[in-house]
Scaffold this motif. Structure first.
Motif, PDB file in Angstrom:
ATOM      1  N   SER A 106       0.926  -1.290   0.078  1.00 15.45           N
ATOM      2  CA  SER A 106      -0.271  -0.002   0.002  1.00 15.45           C
ATOM      3  C   SER A 106       0.879   1.252   0.113  1.00 15.45           C
ATOM      4  CB  SER A 106      -1.084   0.131   1.352  1.00 15.45           C
ATOM      5  OG  SER A 106      -0.264   0.311   2.278  1.00 15.45           O
ATOM      6  N   ARG A 107       2.007   1.111   0.344  1.00 16.23           N
ATOM      7  CA  ARG A 107       3.138   2.279   0.557  1.00 16.23           C
ATOM      8  C   ARG A 107       4.029   2.490  -0.580  1.00 16.23           C
ATOM      9  NH1 ARG A 107       4.241   3.284   6.728  1.00 16.23           N
ATOM     10  NH2 ARG A 107       2.121   2.713   7.537  1.00 16.23           N
ATOM     11  N   HIS A 108       3.729   1.544  -1.614  1.00 17.14           N
ATOM     12  CA  HIS A 108       4.824   1.489  -2.773  1.00 17.14           C
ATOM     13  C   HIS A 108       4.141   1.214  -4.081  1.00 17.14           C
ATOM     14  CE1 HIS A 108       7.349   0.489   0.728  1.00 17.14           C
ATOM     15  NE2 HIS A 108       8.379   1.046   0.073  1.00 17.14           N
ATOM     16  N   ASP A 109       4.823   1.811  -5.004  1.00 15.24           N
ATOM     17  CA  ASP A 109       4.112   1.775  -6.387  1.00 15.24           C
ATOM     18  C   ASP A 109       4.427   0.090  -6.821  1.00 15.24           C
ATOM     19  OD1 ASP A 109       3.657   1.442  -9.233  1.00 15.24           O
ATOM     20  OD2 ASP A 109       4.598   3.293  -9.474  1.00 15.24           O
ATOM     21  N   ILE A 110       3.017  -0.510  -7.354  1.00 16.33           N
ATOM     22  CA  ILE A 110       3.246  -1.881  -7.353  1.00 16.33           C
ATOM     23  C   ILE A 110       4.146  -2.275  -8.473  1.00 16.33           C
ATOM     24  CG2 ILE A 110       1.193  -2.137  -8.874  1.00 16.33           C
ATOM     25  CD1 ILE A 110       0.395  -4.763  -7.548  1.00 16.33           C
ATOM     26  N   ASN A 111       4.313  -1.501  -9.364  1.00 14.78           N
ATOM     27  CA  ASN A 111       5.386  -1.757 -10.498  1.00 14.78           C
ATOM     28  C   ASN A 111       6.810  -1.542 -10.035  1.00 14.78           C
ATOM     29  OD1 ASN A 111       3.069  -1.938 -12.367  1.00 14.78           O
ATOM     30  ND2 ASN A 111       2.895   0.196 -12.481  1.00 14.78           N
ATOM     31  N   LEU A 112       7.163  -1.009  -8.867  1.00 14.02           N
ATOM     32  CA  LEU A 112       8.386  -0.672  -8.562  1.00 14.02           C
ATOM     33  C   LEU A 112       8.724  -1.166  -7.336  1.00 14.02           C
ATOM     34  CD1 LEU A 112       8.536   3.206  -8.865  1.00 14.02           C
ATOM     35  CD2 LEU A 112       9.215   1.382 -10.484  1.00 14.02           C
ATOM     36  N   ILE A 113       8.060  -2.423  -7.030  1.00 10.68           N
ATOM     37  CA  ILE A 113       8.457  -3.306  -5.683  1.00 10.68           C
ATOM     38  C   ILE A 113       9.657  -3.844  -6.041  1.00 10.68           C
ATOM     39  CG2 ILE A 113       7.558  -5.504  -4.478  1.00 10.68           C
ATOM     40  CD1 ILE A 113       5.816  -2.957  -3.893  1.00 10.68           C
ATOM     41  N   ASN A 114      10.579  -3.948  -5.111  1.00 12.01           N
ATOM     42  CA  ASN A 114      11.893  -4.427  -5.285  1.00 12.01           C
ATOM     43  C   ASN A 114      11.741  -5.657  -4.148  1.00 12.01           C
ATOM     44  OD1 ASN A 114      14.528  -4.604  -3.986  1.00 12.01           O
ATOM     45  ND2 ASN A 114      15.032  -3.461  -5.578  1.00 12.01           N
TER      46      ASN A 114
END
Length: 112
Positions: A50-58
């Motif tokens: 919820s706190r991160h862009d799903i496309n940028l999950i590392n």
């Protein structure tokens, strides 16, 4: 923490048709019976997403965030005891989240 403590806001990034019952079904397929500790990890994963862009999950950052959050309970050992298929790979699958790239290596199995 129980399944009923997840607010609508916390679920805003999950598919609208996903439910705690879905988590129980997926967990059963994975031969896991969900406990409050499992739900604590699932909610932590959902909060992270919820706190991160799903496309940028590392994957590495998520792995490290879980290690830090659950360090007081034993860190990765605790998490792997709950999710033997990997706290990131299996945890995300059960939590109704997209499994980040690199979490599963089909040649060697789950790495996170």
């Amino acid at each position: 923490m129980t399944a009923s403590t997840t607010s609508d806001y916390e679920r805003s990034f999950i598919s609208e048709d996903w439910s705690d019952e879905d988590a129980r079904k997926v967990a059963a397929e994975e031969e896991i019976t969900l406990t409050d500790e499992h739900y604590e990890v699932l909610h932590a994963l959902q909060e992270y997403y919820s706190r991160h862009d799903i496309n940028l999950i590392n994957m590495r950052e998520l792995h490290d965030a879980l290690e830090e959050k659950f360090h007081y309970k034993g860190g990765m050992k605790f998490l792997y005891d709950l999710f033997p298929g990997g706290p990131v790979a299996q945890g995300c699958k059960i939590a109704g989240l997209h499994v980040p790239a690199g979490a599963v290596d089909k040649g060697f199995g789950s790495v996170a």
